[in-house]
Write a protein that holds these residues in place. Structure first.
Motif, PDB file in Angstrom:
ATOM      1  N   LEU A  80      29.101 -55.738  38.645  1.00 42.39           N
ATOM      2  CA  LEU A  80      29.265 -54.824  37.521  1.00 42.39           C
ATOM      3  C   LEU A  80      28.415 -55.262  36.330  1.00 42.39           C
ATOM      4  CD1 LEU A  80      33.152 -54.328  37.567  1.00 42.39           C
ATOM      5  CD2 LEU A  80      31.410 -52.790  38.506  1.00 42.39           C
ATOM      6  N   ASP A 109      29.494 -50.474  32.987  1.00 42.43           N
ATOM      7  CA  ASP A 109      30.359 -50.003  34.062  1.00 42.43           C
ATOM      8  C   ASP A 109      31.844 -50.034  33.702  1.00 42.43           C
ATOM      9  OD1 ASP A 109      28.211 -49.520  35.826  1.00 42.43           O
ATOM     10  OD2 ASP A 109      28.126 -51.635  36.379  1.00 42.43           O
ATOM     11  N   GLU A 129      38.502 -48.412  38.145  1.00 46.83           N
ATOM     12  CA  GLU A 129      38.927 -48.478  39.541  1.00 46.83           C
ATOM     13  C   GLU A 129      38.204 -47.430  40.384  1.00 46.83           C
ATOM     14  OE1 GLU A 129      40.758 -50.860  40.926  1.00 46.83           O
ATOM     15  OE2 GLU A 129      40.657 -51.741  38.906  1.00 46.83           O
ATOM     16  N   LYS A 142      34.728 -48.772  41.117  1.00 41.86           N
ATOM     17  CA  LYS A 142      34.784 -49.793  42.166  1.00 41.86           C
ATOM     18  C   LYS A 142      34.934 -49.132  43.540  1.00 41.86           C
ATOM     19  CE  LYS A 142      36.997 -53.279  39.210  1.00 41.86           C
ATOM     20  NZ  LYS A 142      38.250 -54.051  38.982  1.00 41.86           N
ATOM     21  N   SER A 143      35.831 -48.165  43.609  1.00 42.25           N
ATOM     22  CA  SER A 143      36.061 -47.469  44.868  1.00 42.25           C
ATOM     23  C   SER A 143      34.823 -46.693  45.311  1.00 42.25           C
ATOM     24  CB  SER A 143      37.245 -46.508  44.707  1.00 42.25           C
ATOM     25  OG  SER A 143      37.452 -45.746  45.875  1.00 42.25           O
ATOM     26  N   GLN A 197      31.661 -47.348  44.609  1.00 44.42           N
ATOM     27  CA  GLN A 197      30.631 -48.263  45.087  1.00 44.42           C
ATOM     28  C   GLN A 197      30.915 -48.680  46.530  1.00 44.42           C
ATOM     29  OE1 GLN A 197      28.910 -51.344  42.810  1.00 44.42           O
ATOM     30  NE2 GLN A 197      29.289 -50.405  40.826  1.00 44.42           N
ATOM     31  N   ARG A 198      32.159 -48.923  46.829  1.00 40.36           N
ATOM     32  CA  ARG A 198      32.514 -49.316  48.196  1.00 40.36           C
ATOM     33  C   ARG A 198      32.299 -48.160  49.169  1.00 40.36           C
ATOM     34  NH1 ARG A 198      37.405 -52.144  45.194  1.00 40.36           N
ATOM     35  NH2 ARG A 198      36.559 -54.271  45.008  1.00 40.36           N
ATOM     36  N   LEU A 222      31.085 -54.878  46.687  1.00 37.60           N
ATOM     37  CA  LEU A 222      31.163 -55.212  45.266  1.00 37.60           C
ATOM     38  C   LEU A 222      31.803 -56.587  45.091  1.00 37.60           C
ATOM     39  CD1 LEU A 222      30.912 -54.388  42.267  1.00 37.60           C
ATOM     40  CD2 LEU A 222      33.137 -53.232  42.509  1.00 37.60           C
ATOM     41  N   LEU A 282      33.403 -59.235  42.776  1.00 36.13           N
ATOM     42  CA  LEU A 282      34.102 -59.358  41.494  1.00 36.13           C
ATOM     43  C   LEU A 282      34.546 -60.804  41.329  1.00 36.13           C
ATOM     44  CD1 LEU A 282      36.236 -56.114  41.901  1.00 36.13           C
ATOM     45  CD2 LEU A 282      34.195 -56.394  40.460  1.00 36.13           C
ATOM     46  N   GLU A 323      31.375 -60.885  37.502  1.00 39.57           N
ATOM     47  CA  GLU A 323      31.469 -59.731  36.626  1.00 39.57           C
ATOM     48  C   GLU A 323      30.611 -59.986  35.380  1.00 39.57           C
ATOM     49  OE1 GLU A 323      35.065 -57.522  36.124  1.00 39.57           O
ATOM     50  OE2 GLU A 323      36.151 -58.885  37.471  1.00 39.57           O
TER      51      GLU A 323
END
Length: 409
Positions: free
Chosen positions: A230, A234, A252, A255-256, A258-259, A265, A267, A286
């Protein structure tokens, strides 16, 4: 309101001064009227976009960024022209005072001097004016593939010749040309690298900015996968949210997303890339930035399962983290990959000769490869753009780094 009035007055004075140069150079009225019309339209659009048309968030929206870019272009043209006119006015003032004090009747005015100075000023002002317009029209999508080969004594044998493609600072909220982005994504894939590493700032303000581009960036491919971290943009820190919960949900969602796009990802975590019995540690933190930037990066946590003698590649968005924390850490990080600076999207680069941008006054490590204490960092100039909707001299970058085992001889 007062600051708008003062700004309009200053802008008008600069415009009138520049208009004098145009009138000195040419007597065609249409040139004068064209300059006045452009100046008024640019100012009017800027005022509208930053008042009635203002979008949420401290980061400039596309309409606001173009309003800012056009205003900047006109102001630079005016200021460069005025620099020459003002120097001529100072000369004439000093000469007049000299004549008055000395009682001399000799004139210091040269034939056509004022016209020559005006022509020179306008000609030189046209250079940055044209460059800024080019930067908005073509420069921001002038993608460059920059290749580096780095040698290490302790690189595991299985990774000799291992190729990394790094991209950074996508800033999808600024994109306005799908074909250009499709070309750039294809250019990344054509490098056929072993791994793709993305070092932060996928959006400007909100996760939703990436939704129109998610399928396209999902097509990025590499044999050993693609990993991400990140960046400061972001986290949603540059926009006013109704509630803290909506801000957390936005993060959140990113993050979801990107996956879902196929990125692993990291972190404050690590992964191992393996070639047979050999491995290298890939570490992702991060965002950690000097000054007022978010400091969520936790190097100790990210390396808690990493051995001291492992070969280490660190992904950290802001290069100030490398300077302030990473270099002072007890572990040896062979290669750090960062972005964040964008090279300020403005500068002069002639490989082997000149490398300059105003951003160097804030960041010691601002673009390209640097080596300190036996450790390397690459600061990527960025894939996208932010604020000024263009690039001049500092082009969008796709970095390809090849790891080499240093020869014993």
């Amino acid at each position: 309101m007062l600051r708008w009035i003062l700004f309009i007055i200053i802008y008008t004075v600069l415009g009138l001064y520049t208009l004098q140069a145009l009138r000195t150079v040419t007597r065609h009225p249409w040139v004068h009227y064209l300059f006045i019309a452009i100046s008024v339209l640019v100012l009017g659009n800027f005022i509208y976009q930053f008042t009635f048309g203002e979008a949420e968030g401290r980061v400039l929206s596309r309409p606001k960024s173009y309003a800012f870019g056009l205003l900047l272009t006109v102001l630079v043209f005016q200021l460069v022209t005025i620099l020459f006119l003002f120097s001529e006015d100072i000369f004439r003032l000093v000469a007049a005072w000299y004549q008055k004090l000395s009682g001399s009747e000799k004139s210091f005015t040269l034939p056509e001097r004022r016209r020559f100075i005006s022509l020179l000023g306008l000609g030189l002002a046209a250079v940055p004016f044209g460059a800024l317009l080019y930067g908005m029209y073509r420069g921001k999508y002038n993608f460059q593939v920059l290749r580096y080969s780095l040698e290490f004594d302790d690189l595991p044998d299985g990774f000799d010749g291992y190729q990394i493609t790094q991209i950074s600072d996508i800033h999808s909220g600024s994109f306005d040309n799908r074909k250009k982005i499709e070309y750039a994504v294809d250019l990344v894939n054509r490098q056929k690298s072993d791994v793709i590493l993305f070092t932060g700032d996928m959006v400007n303000n909100k996760t939703e900015e990436m939704l129109p581009w998610a399928e396209l960036f999902s097509s990025l491919e590499a044999k050993d996968g693609k990993f991400s971290v990140l960046g400061n943009h972001d986290y949603g820190d540059y926009i006013e949210w109704d509630t803290e919960e909506s801000k957390r949900q936005n993060l959140e969602d990113l993050k979801s997303l990107q996956r879902q796009m196929g990125f692993d990802l990291l972190l404050n975590e690590n992964r191992y890339l393996k070639k047979g019995a050999d491995k290298i540690a890939l570490i992702g933190v991060e965002n950690w930035g000097r000054g007022g930037f978010k400091k969520a990066g936790d190097l100790k946590k990210a390396t808690s399962q990493v051995a001291e003698d492992d070969f280490k590649i660190l992904m950290s968005h802001d290069p100030s983290h490398w300077e302030d924390v990473v270099l002072k850490d007890g572990l040896h990080y062979h290669l750090t990959l960062s972005g964040h600076t964008h090279g300020m999207q403005f500068g002069i680069e002639i490989p082997g000769w000149v490398k300059w941008s105003p951003v160097k006054w804030r960041y010691k490590y601002w673009a390209g490869i640097y080596k300190e204490m036996g450790q390397y960092i690459n600061v990527n100039r960025g894939f996208g753009f932010l604020g000024y909707p263009g690039r001049v001299g500092i082009w969008p970058e796709i970095t390809v780094i090849t790891l080499k085992k240093k020869s014993l001889t």
